[in-house]
Design a protein around this motif. Structure first.
Motif, PDB file in Angstrom:
ATOM      1  N   MET A 172      45.403  -8.677  10.076  1.00 51.49           N
ATOM      2  CA  MET A 172      45.542  -8.917  11.509  1.00 51.49           C
ATOM      3  C   MET A 172      46.344 -10.199  11.752  1.00 51.49           C
ATOM      4  O   MET A 172      45.767 -11.275  11.972  1.00 51.49           O
ATOM      5  N   PRO A 173      47.665 -10.128  11.704  1.00 51.52           N
ATOM      6  CA  PRO A 173      48.473 -11.311  12.039  1.00 51.52           C
ATOM      7  C   PRO A 173      48.238 -11.734  13.486  1.00 51.52           C
ATOM      8  O   PRO A 173      47.930 -10.912  14.352  1.00 51.52           O
ATOM      9  N   GLY A 174      48.424 -13.017  13.752  1.00 55.86           N
ATOM     10  CA  GLY A 174      48.239 -13.536  15.092  1.00 55.86           C
ATOM     11  C   GLY A 174      49.458 -13.287  15.971  1.00 55.86           C
ATOM     12  O   GLY A 174      50.578 -13.651  15.603  1.00 55.86           O
ATOM     13  N   ALA A 175      49.235 -12.679  17.132  1.00 62.89           N
ATOM     14  CA  ALA A 175      50.305 -12.459  18.101  1.00 62.89           C
ATOM     15  C   ALA A 175      50.374 -13.656  19.031  1.00 62.89           C
ATOM     16  O   ALA A 175      49.361 -14.069  19.588  1.00 62.89           O
ATOM     17  N   ALA A 179      37.784 -10.109  -3.605  1.00 62.18           N
ATOM     18  CA  ALA A 179      36.644 -10.989  -3.337  1.00 62.18           C
ATOM     19  C   ALA A 179      35.681 -10.388  -2.318  1.00 62.18           C
ATOM     20  O   ALA A 179      34.651 -11.004  -2.015  1.00 62.18           O
ATOM     21  N   GLY A 180      36.011  -9.215  -1.794  1.00 62.48           N
ATOM     22  CA  GLY A 180      35.116  -8.542  -0.863  1.00 62.48           C
ATOM     23  C   GLY A 180      35.374  -8.819   0.599  1.00 62.48           C
ATOM     24  O   GLY A 180      34.551  -8.485   1.461  1.00 62.48           O
ATOM     25  N   VAL A 181      36.517  -9.412   0.912  1.00 62.56           N
ATOM     26  CA  VAL A 181      36.867  -9.710   2.307  1.00 62.56           C
ATOM     27  C   VAL A 181      37.303  -8.420   3.004  1.00 62.56           C
ATOM     28  O   VAL A 181      37.963  -7.567   2.411  1.00 62.56           O
ATOM     29  N   ASN A 182      36.929  -8.299   4.283  1.00 67.75           N
ATOM     30  CA  ASN A 182      37.226  -7.087   5.049  1.00 67.75           C
ATOM     31  C   ASN A 182      38.333  -7.248   6.078  1.00 67.75           C
ATOM     32  O   ASN A 182      38.981  -6.273   6.465  1.00 67.75           O
ATOM     33  N   LEU A 183      38.505  -8.479   6.580  1.00 69.95           N
ATOM     34  CA  LEU A 183      39.557  -8.751   7.555  1.00 69.95           C
ATOM     35  C   LEU A 183      40.260 -10.043   7.169  1.00 69.95           C
ATOM     36  O   LEU A 183      39.616 -10.993   6.726  1.00 69.95           O
ATOM     37  N   VAL A 184      41.572 -10.069   7.350  1.00 70.65           N
ATOM     38  CA  VAL A 184      42.348 -11.284   7.100  1.00 70.65           C
ATOM     39  C   VAL A 184      43.190 -11.567   8.335  1.00 70.65           C
ATOM     40  O   VAL A 184      43.847 -10.674   8.873  1.00 70.65           O
ATOM     41  N   ILE A 185      43.145 -12.826   8.776  1.00 73.29           N
ATOM     42  CA  ILE A 185      43.988 -13.246   9.894  1.00 73.29           C
ATOM     43  C   ILE A 185      44.950 -14.341   9.441  1.00 73.29           C
ATOM     44  O   ILE A 185      44.645 -15.133   8.559  1.00 73.29           O
ATOM     45  N   TRP A 186      46.117 -14.328  10.048  1.00 70.09           N
ATOM     46  CA  TRP A 186      47.099 -15.411   9.925  1.00 70.09           C
ATOM     47  C   TRP A 186      47.323 -15.884  11.359  1.00 70.09           C
ATOM     48  O   TRP A 186      48.283 -15.469  12.028  1.00 70.09           O
ATOM     49  N   PRO A 187      46.447 -16.722  11.885  1.00 70.62           N
ATOM     50  CA  PRO A 187      46.364 -16.923  13.332  1.00 70.62           C
ATOM     51  C   PRO A 187      47.578 -17.551  13.987  1.00 70.62           C
ATOM     52  O   PRO A 187      47.963 -17.155  15.090  1.00 70.62           O
ATOM     53  N   VAL A 188      48.174 -18.550  13.343  1.00 67.75           N
ATOM     54  CA  VAL A 188      49.243 -19.317  13.984  1.00 67.75           C
ATOM     55  C   VAL A 188      50.588 -19.099  13.292  1.00 67.75           C
ATOM     56  O   VAL A 188      51.597 -19.660  13.680  1.00 67.75           O
ATOM     57  N   SER A 189      50.617 -18.263  12.270  1.00 70.51           N
ATOM     58  CA  SER A 189      51.792 -18.149  11.406  1.00 70.51           C
ATOM     59  C   SER A 189      53.050 -17.731  12.148  1.00 70.51           C
ATOM     60  O   SER A 189      54.118 -18.336  11.972  1.00 70.51           O
ATOM     61  N   LEU A 190      52.969 -16.691  12.976  1.00 68.48           N
ATOM     62  CA  LEU A 190      54.169 -16.227  13.678  1.00 68.48           C
ATOM     63  C   LEU A 190      54.659 -17.269  14.665  1.00 68.48           C
ATOM     64  O   LEU A 190      55.872 -17.456  14.833  1.00 68.48           O
ATOM     65  N   LEU A 191      53.738 -17.966  15.320  1.00 69.02           N
ATOM     66  CA  LEU A 191      54.157 -19.042  16.223  1.00 69.02           C
ATOM     67  C   LEU A 191      54.845 -20.149  15.449  1.00 69.02           C
ATOM     68  O   LEU A 191      55.886 -20.671  15.883  1.00 69.02           O
ATOM     69  N   LEU A 223      55.498  -5.947  17.761  1.00 67.32           N
ATOM     70  CA  LEU A 223      56.187  -6.065  16.479  1.00 67.32           C
ATOM     71  C   LEU A 223      55.205  -5.921  15.320  1.00 67.32           C
ATOM     72  O   LEU A 223      55.508  -5.268  14.315  1.00 67.32           O
ATOM     73  N   ILE A 224      54.029  -6.516  15.446  1.00 63.86           N
ATOM     74  CA  ILE A 224      52.996  -6.394  14.410  1.00 63.86           C
ATOM     75  C   ILE A 224      52.648  -4.930  14.189  1.00 63.86           C
ATOM     76  O   ILE A 224      52.527  -4.464  13.054  1.00 63.86           O
ATOM     77  N   GLU A 225      52.518  -4.183  15.270  1.00 64.83           N
ATOM     78  CA  GLU A 225      52.234  -2.750  15.144  1.00 64.83           C
ATOM     79  C   GLU A 225      53.400  -2.020  14.492  1.00 64.83           C
ATOM     80  O   GLU A 225      53.205  -1.183  13.588  1.00 64.83           O
ATOM     81  N   ALA A 226      54.612  -2.333  14.918  1.00 66.74           N
ATOM     82  CA  ALA A 226      55.787  -1.646  14.381  1.00 66.74           C
ATOM     83  C   ALA A 226      55.948  -1.880  12.884  1.00 66.74           C
ATOM     84  O   ALA A 226      56.477  -1.016  12.176  1.00 66.74           O
ATOM     85  N   ARG A 227      55.493  -3.021  12.395  1.00 68.17           N
ATOM     86  CA  ARG A 227      55.602  -3.343  10.976  1.00 68.17           C
ATOM     87  C   ARG A 227      54.459  -2.772  10.149  1.00 68.17           C
ATOM     88  O   ARG A 227      54.409  -2.959   8.939  1.00 68.17           O
ATOM     89  N   GLY A 228      53.513  -2.076  10.771  1.00 70.26           N
ATOM     90  CA  GLY A 228      52.520  -1.337  10.018  1.00 70.26           C
ATOM     91  C   GLY A 228      51.228  -2.060   9.711  1.00 70.26           C
ATOM     92  O   GLY A 228      50.470  -1.617   8.826  1.00 70.26           O
ATOM     93  N   PHE A 229      50.929  -3.132  10.419  1.00 71.69           N
ATOM     94  CA  PHE A 229      49.673  -3.831  10.192  1.00 71.69           C
ATOM     95  C   PHE A 229      48.530  -3.103  10.894  1.00 71.69           C
ATOM     96  O   PHE A 229      48.755  -2.213  11.721  1.00 71.69           O
TER      97      PHE A 229
END
Length: 300
Positions: free
Chosen positions: A27-30, A231-243, A38-44
């Protein structure tokens, strides 16, 4: 065309189902509605809406200055633009436990698939900075109970974020995570985990989905998706990366304007007009008005 083709209920149901499957959701940060598309178009698999990004977009530091109205409004703009589920940062719930219940209902109305409430004191600060403080056990649990009581759609994901790892250590983080799940949290966001072993310890401690925050320049190493999955993680975020990427590109563009007087040398770094128009779905709008899309954009 326009907004999402899926109902909010359908997005929440699909989000729950994918989490239940055990797969890892990225789940990249919009930082605005267009970047969500764009996040959707790239297949996330999902879109994250960061409180830090909303604050920065307003020119404010991430210390709890934004209001519920501002965050819910931005969440609505982003969530409706994509068929993906949106997870929003609801900070400390914008007040006392009673306010948390209202926050949940406002976010439901905004169309998000989930939100997280944290256990920091106000004024809060970025979870990867030193000097933060957390509320006592009773207050933390009251916030989550209020969130669950305020929820009208049972498929809305109520996630509890705990920042206690950076204050009292990993043992305290494990204990609080278990207590938050007992209070009704559907998922756990253990902030500022330092190692993969700490994520693994959290995975063993709770039987609900856990989230990894892969924010740059913070306390956590930037682990790959594969390592986090192991490691058993279910969700990953990159909250500020695109900004951060966009602002970095903006700085370089302004520097080029200063030194060269034109942006000709930066054309290769830009999203082409044709790609932007594809993302905006000009052609889709032409189904309603044939005068809208009557041109071809050359790519050379």
């Amino acid at each position: 065309m326009l907004y999402s083709t899926l109902s909010v209920a359908a997005k929440r149901e699909a989000f729950r189902a994918r989490l239940a499957s055990g797969e890892l959701l990225r789940m990249p940060g919009a930082f605005n509605p267009l970047s969500a598309r764009l996040i959707e178009a790239r297949g996330f698999e999902g879109v994250y809406i960061s409180g830090a990004v909303i604050s920065a977009d307003l020119g404010l530091p991430d210390i709890g200055l934004t209001t519920l109205t501002e965050v819910a409004g931005r969440a609505r703009q982003i969530a409706r633009m994509t068929d993906l589920p949106a997870l929003v940062d609801a900070d400390t719930g914008f007040g006392e436990p009673m306010n948390v219940g209202r926050t949940v209902q406002e976010m439901e109305d905004a169309g998000v698939a989930g939100l997280h409430i944290e256990d920091q004191v106000n004024p809060k600060r970025c979870g990867h900075l030193d000097g933060k403080e957390v509320v006592d056990r009773d207050t933390a649990l009251k916030r989550i109970r209020a969130a669950v009581d305020g929820r009208r759609d049972p498929n809305l994901l109520i996630m509890a974020r705990t920042d206690i790892r950076g204050v009292e250590g990993m043992d305290a983080a494990v204990t609080r995570a278990r207590e938050l799940v007992d209070a009704g949290a559907d998922a756990i966001f253990p902030e500022a985990m330092a190692t993969l072993e700490e994520f693994e310890a959290m995975r063993r401690a709770v039987d609900v989905p856990i989230l990894a925050n892969m924010t740059e320049f913070g306390k956590s190493e930037l682990f790959t998706v594969d390592r986090l999955r192991d490691a058993g993680v279910n969700l990953v975020i990159w909250p500020v990366s695109l900004l951060r990427l966009a602002m970095g590109a903006a700085v370089r563009g302004l520097e080029t304007l200063e030194h060269e007087g034109a942006l000709t040398s930066r054309l290769g770094d830009m999203q082409h007009r044709a790609d932007l128009y594809d993302l905006l779905d000009y052609e889709g709008y032409a189904h309603f008005d044939e005068d809208v899309f009557t041109f071809t954009v050359a790519r050379d």
